[in-house]
Design an enzyme around this catalytic site. Structure first.
Site, PDB file in Angstrom:
ATOM      1  N   HIS A 257       0.851  -1.188   0.000  1.00 36.46           N
ATOM      2  CA  HIS A 257       0.000   0.000   0.000  1.00 36.46           C
ATOM      3  C   HIS A 257       0.890   1.242   0.000  1.00 36.46           C
ATOM      4  O   HIS A 257       0.633   2.186  -0.739  1.00 36.46           O
ATOM      5  CB  HIS A 257      -0.930  -0.023   1.204  1.00 36.46           C
TER       6      HIS A 257
ATOM      7  N   GLU B 110       2.582  -1.001   7.965  1.00 36.67           N
ATOM      8  CA  GLU B 110       2.539  -2.051   6.941  1.00 36.67           C
ATOM      9  C   GLU B 110       3.798  -2.914   6.999  1.00 36.67           C
ATOM     10  O   GLU B 110       3.728  -4.130   6.788  1.00 36.67           O
ATOM     11  CB  GLU B 110       2.380  -1.446   5.552  1.00 36.67           C
TER      12      GLU B 110
ATOM     13  N   LYS C 279       3.183   3.761  -5.653  1.00 36.20           N
ATOM     14  CA  LYS C 279       2.667   5.103  -5.367  1.00 36.20           C
ATOM     15  C   LYS C 279       3.779   6.140  -5.435  1.00 36.20           C
ATOM     16  O   LYS C 279       3.510   7.338  -5.531  1.00 36.20           O
ATOM     17  CB  LYS C 279       1.978   5.141  -4.013  1.00 36.20           C
TER      18      LYS C 279
ATOM     19  N   HIS D  93      -1.224   8.564  -4.875  1.00 34.98           N
ATOM     20  CA  HIS D  93      -2.242   7.712  -4.251  1.00 34.98           C
ATOM     21  C   HIS D  93      -3.592   7.964  -4.921  1.00 34.98           C
ATOM     22  O   HIS D  93      -4.188   9.024  -4.761  1.00 34.98           O
ATOM     23  CB  HIS D  93      -2.313   8.026  -2.764  1.00 34.98           C
TER      24      HIS D  93
END
Length: 408
Positions: free
Chosen positions: A301, A312, A333, A338
């Protein structure tokens, strides 16, 4: 349970308006973050974003229809059109009741909401556009895709913030695997680079205020200071394996497993120990019937916020144990920004292509190591490596966690 494969891909992103261009840019490590052009940022804290560039909606839609759609819907229709063409599906030969769409958007038509609120305030709310509601509501991208291609099966919109598109892929996977549908279009779309959208996230102190595009979206870097807003759409065509083989379809990879959980902790902050994000990853591994050691690559992510990247990293260590240090874990990203409810779709496409092509994309603009983010993040340059299984993670506001696994 039936085998599910990926047979079509479509994308509109800050680094390319189709899958071929996007994938080439991702491999090259090209960063799509630029000064905002959608509105005047003079005096604003946030001046950078991952904008879609040189996009021409009239290639996909007549002008009369474009006027009735918010950009998030236009991006979705464009990505779906590419995905359907890529898959080569002829709807005249399909049972339309067994073909559906699940498409996420985190916010929907926020530009429409902003502009129509201003119009109503100035002229009276009886004077807002008759297209206001169908332009604004979040499910309309899914609806327009179903209308365009005559998909009479399930048509739904997942709204789970930044986890939405991965939930959409996972839910579509289950629809095909469990026998309810033969073909599903799935993914997400977002167009939130507006004064209201950026202002809302900026006031939360969630966005990077960096002025250098090369030091704005810097996942896992110790100097990270917030995420950079992106926009665009990604759509995947999932299909039952025998159905795909029967019609001679090109197959990118298999969707092997899916897991989802909720932190149930805080509206914006993730659980610091990463336990529930780890649970989603573990569920996906069990769903795929594989061991943690089978995963070669994780598309993280990786938002470039302090809490997400640290949490994470902890979650990956919890889910994978010692194997976490043998994994390649990158955040694309760093190049796209994002894309909120579309991020899991674009990253799902990138992860599927990683499996197909044995290429691991980089985390670009990485300079300052963080001892709390100490995994192999494939810094700055893509890597040629065998990728038999790869995972894509998405973690959203509200505590939503989702993980999807792709298999060669």
């Amino acid at each position: 349970m039936r085998k599910v494969v990926v047979t079509g891909l479509g994308a509109v992103t800050p680094v390319g308006n189709n899958v071929k261009d996007m994938w080439a840019a991702i491999q090259a490590g090209n960063c799509g973050i630029v000064p905002i052009t959608h509105y005047d940022t003079t005096g604003r804290k946030v001046t950078l974003a991952g904008e879609v560039k040189d996009f021409h909606p009239e290639k996909f839609l007549p002008k009369s229809e474009i006027r009735k759609m918010d950009d998030f819907t236009i991006y979705a229709v464009a990505a779906a059109s590419e995905a359907m063409e890529d898959a080569g599906i002829d709807m005249e030969k399909e049972d339309a009741l067994r073909c559906g769409v699940i498409l996420s958007s985190g916010i929907g038509g926020i530009e429409t909401i902003q502009s129509e609120c201003l119009r109503g305030s100035a002229k009276g709310y009886d004077r807002v556009s008759p297209h206001f509601i169908p332009r604004a509501i979040t499910n309309m991208a899914a609806g327009h895709i179903a209308i365009r291609f005559g998909l009479h099966g399930m048509c739904s919109c997942v709204v789970t913030a930044c986890a939405g598109a991965t939930n959409a892929i996972g839910d579509a996977f289950r629809q095909v695997r469990d026998g309810y549908h033969d073909v599903m279009l799935c993914g997400g779309s977002e167009a939130s680079i507006t004064e209201l959208g950026i202002g809302g996230f900026s006031s939360m102190k969630a966005l990077s205020t960096a002025e250098d595009p090369g030091r704005a979206s810097i996942p896992f870097d110790k100097e990270r200071g917030g995420f950079v807003m992106g926009e665009g759409a990604g759509v995947l065509v999932l299909e039952e394996y025998e159905h795909a083989v029967k019609r001679g379809a090109k197959i990118y990879c298999e969707v092997a497993g899916y897991g989802a959980s909720c932190d149930a902790n805080h509206v914006t902050a993730p659980l610091e120990d990463g336990s529930m994000a780890a649970a989603a990853m573990t569920m996906a591994l069990k769903d795929a019937g594989i061991q943690p050691t089978d995963i070669n690559y994780i598309n993280a992510h990786g938002t470039s916020t302090s809490l997400n990247d640290k949490g994470e990293t902890r979650a990956i260590k919890l889910a994978f144990g010692e194997h976490a240090y043998k994994l390649m874990v990158s955040s694309t990203k760093s190049m796209t920004g994002h894309l909120l409810g579309a991020s899991g779709a674009v990253e799902g496409i990138i992860t599927a292509l990683s499996v197909h092509d044995d290429i691991v994309p980089p985390t670009v603009n990485y300079q300052v190591p963080d001892e709390e983010c100490d995994l192999d993040i494939v810094p700055n340059e893509m890597r040629k490596a065998s990728v038999n299984y790869a995972m894509s993670n998405s973690l959203g506001f509200g505590g939503h966690n989702a993980s999807i696994i792709f298999k060669k």
